[in-house]
Design a protein around this motif. Structure first.
Motif, PDB file in Angstrom:
ATOM      1  N   TRP A 102      34.349  40.557  32.969  1.00 19.78           N
ATOM      2  CA  TRP A 102      35.427  40.189  31.903  1.00 19.78           C
ATOM      3  C   TRP A 102      35.168  38.451  31.360  1.00 19.78           C
ATOM      4  O   TRP A 102      36.051  37.946  31.124  1.00 19.78           O
ATOM      5  CB  TRP A 102      36.976  40.217  32.424  1.00 19.78           C
ATOM      6  N   TYR A 116      40.713  45.243  32.473  1.00 16.03           N
ATOM      7  CA  TYR A 116      40.888  44.276  33.402  1.00 16.03           C
ATOM      8  C   TYR A 116      42.199  44.610  34.452  1.00 16.03           C
ATOM      9  O   TYR A 116      42.244  44.422  35.414  1.00 16.03           O
ATOM     10  CB  TYR A 116      41.177  42.885  32.867  1.00 16.03           C
ATOM     11  N   TYR A 151      40.001  36.645  30.861  1.00 16.24           N
ATOM     12  CA  TYR A 151      40.895  36.843  32.063  1.00 16.24           C
ATOM     13  C   TYR A 151      42.134  36.181  31.816  1.00 16.24           C
ATOM     14  O   TYR A 151      43.108  36.816  32.457  1.00 16.24           O
ATOM     15  CB  TYR A 151      40.256  36.271  33.217  1.00 16.24           C
TER      16      TYR A 151
END
Length: 334
Positions: A32, A107, A310
């Motif tokens: 990510w 995520y 993130y």
């Protein structure tokens, strides 16, 4: 806007776009800190199903015009299997250029499957998750390699123009607001008829077959707000007050992460603009799903630096946790 202001904005936008395609953050094992093509996203989903075979399995939510699967991951842990387990469907990437939405959705998948936080593991175990990072895979692939600002599908109209807006193509007050009947419109062509696009037609069939569907969450970018049905008018659905209360709690949970404030919750007609033929409204009206939301994530002209994926991933995880906690408190998952 003056010429100097325009050039300044364009310079910033170009720099962000360049950063998005940088390879420096790419991980061999998926991660990510970079954006990945649809094939990499699908490989990640398949790898997670192999890594956690007792919890996760790939599911096909439909097909695309160019023959791609609409691939998702079903996460259904054995701890609470049985009749009545509530299902939550997550839709991302219906607009191809909104890259942050597939990234944050993968995520979230990673959080559900790898986190040791008891709040997240409880979230994972309490629901039958159907999570689709990209429900417009042709459009996303085209945006990734050809036209970064592409929004639509890649179907071809008889006049030779390409694509329809897959979030204007659902059979709810189709083509009455915020859309056009012009096939060559770059953004909001509603298609030749409701469900003219194979992506929306086959995805709708999948969603209708999900047992005990209690929640439907759509992710978009980049208006930074939370929307509830109905998008094409200021009419409120029958549990509007509950949706607002649950939505506020969801946003409160997200705010604690990065202190970023979202507008809403409210309808698109009230907060943004009227738009008909959207997935959220169809799911609510046609299927009667009680908890239906569209999250408009953060960004700048549909771009977001990959090194900061993130940030929104953590926000989204907490927003979904807050939604589940408050909805459960109000008795939606009994």
């Amino acid at each position: 806007m003056s010429r100097d202001q325009y050039l300044s904005c364009y310079s910033i936008f170009y720099r962000v776009i360049t950063q998005e395609k940088a390879l420096s953050g790419r991980s061999r094992n998926f991660g990510w800190k970079a954006y990945y093509d649809i094939n990499d996203i699908y490989k990640y989903l398949r790898n997670m199903s192999k890594t956690y075979p007792e919890w996760a399995s790939t599911v096909v939510g439909g097909r695309s015009y160019e023959g791609r699967e609409i691939l998702g991951l079903r996460i259904d842990t054995p701890t609470k299997r049985g009749p009545g387990k509530p299902a939550i469907f997550i839709e991302s990437g219906i607009h191809a250029r909104e890259w942050i939405t597939p990234a944050t959705t993968t995520y979230f998948i990673n959080q559900l499957l790898t986190s040791n936080d008891p709040n997240i593991t409880a979230l994972r175990d309490s629901f039958d998750w159907h999570i689709f990072p990209s429900v417009n895979p042709d459009g996303y692939h085209y945006s990734y390699y050809i036209d970064r600002m592409w929004r639509k599908t890649r179907s071809r109209s008889p006049n030779g123009c390409f694509g329809a807006d897959p979030n204007r193509n659902w059979d709810h007050n189709w083509n009455t607001a915020g859309s056009t009947s012009n096939p060559c419109d770059y953004q909001t062509y509603a298609g030749s008829k409701p469900f003219s696009e194979v992506e929306t037609r086959t995805l709708a069939s999948y969603i209708a077959g999900v047992e005990n569907l209690q929640g439907y969450l759509g992710f978009h970018a980049d208006a930074q707000m939370l929307l509830v049905p109905y998008s094409d008018s200021k009419e409120h659905c029958d549990n509007y007050d509950d949706l607002i209360q649950v939505g506020k709690t969801s946003l409160d949970y997200g705010y604690r992460v990065n202190k970023e404030k979202y507008e809403g919750p409210g309808t698109a007609a009230e907060l943004l603009y009227p738009a008909s033929g959207g997935s959220m409204d169809w799911v609510r009206q046609a299927l009667g799903t009680p908890l239906v939301y569209t999250y408009e994530l953060r960004g700048y002209y549909f771009s977001w630096p990959p090194s900061r994926i993130y940030e929104q991933g953590d926000e989204v995880t907490q927003m979904i946790l807050g939604l589940a906690v408050e909805a459960g408190r109000l008795g939606y998952f009994r």
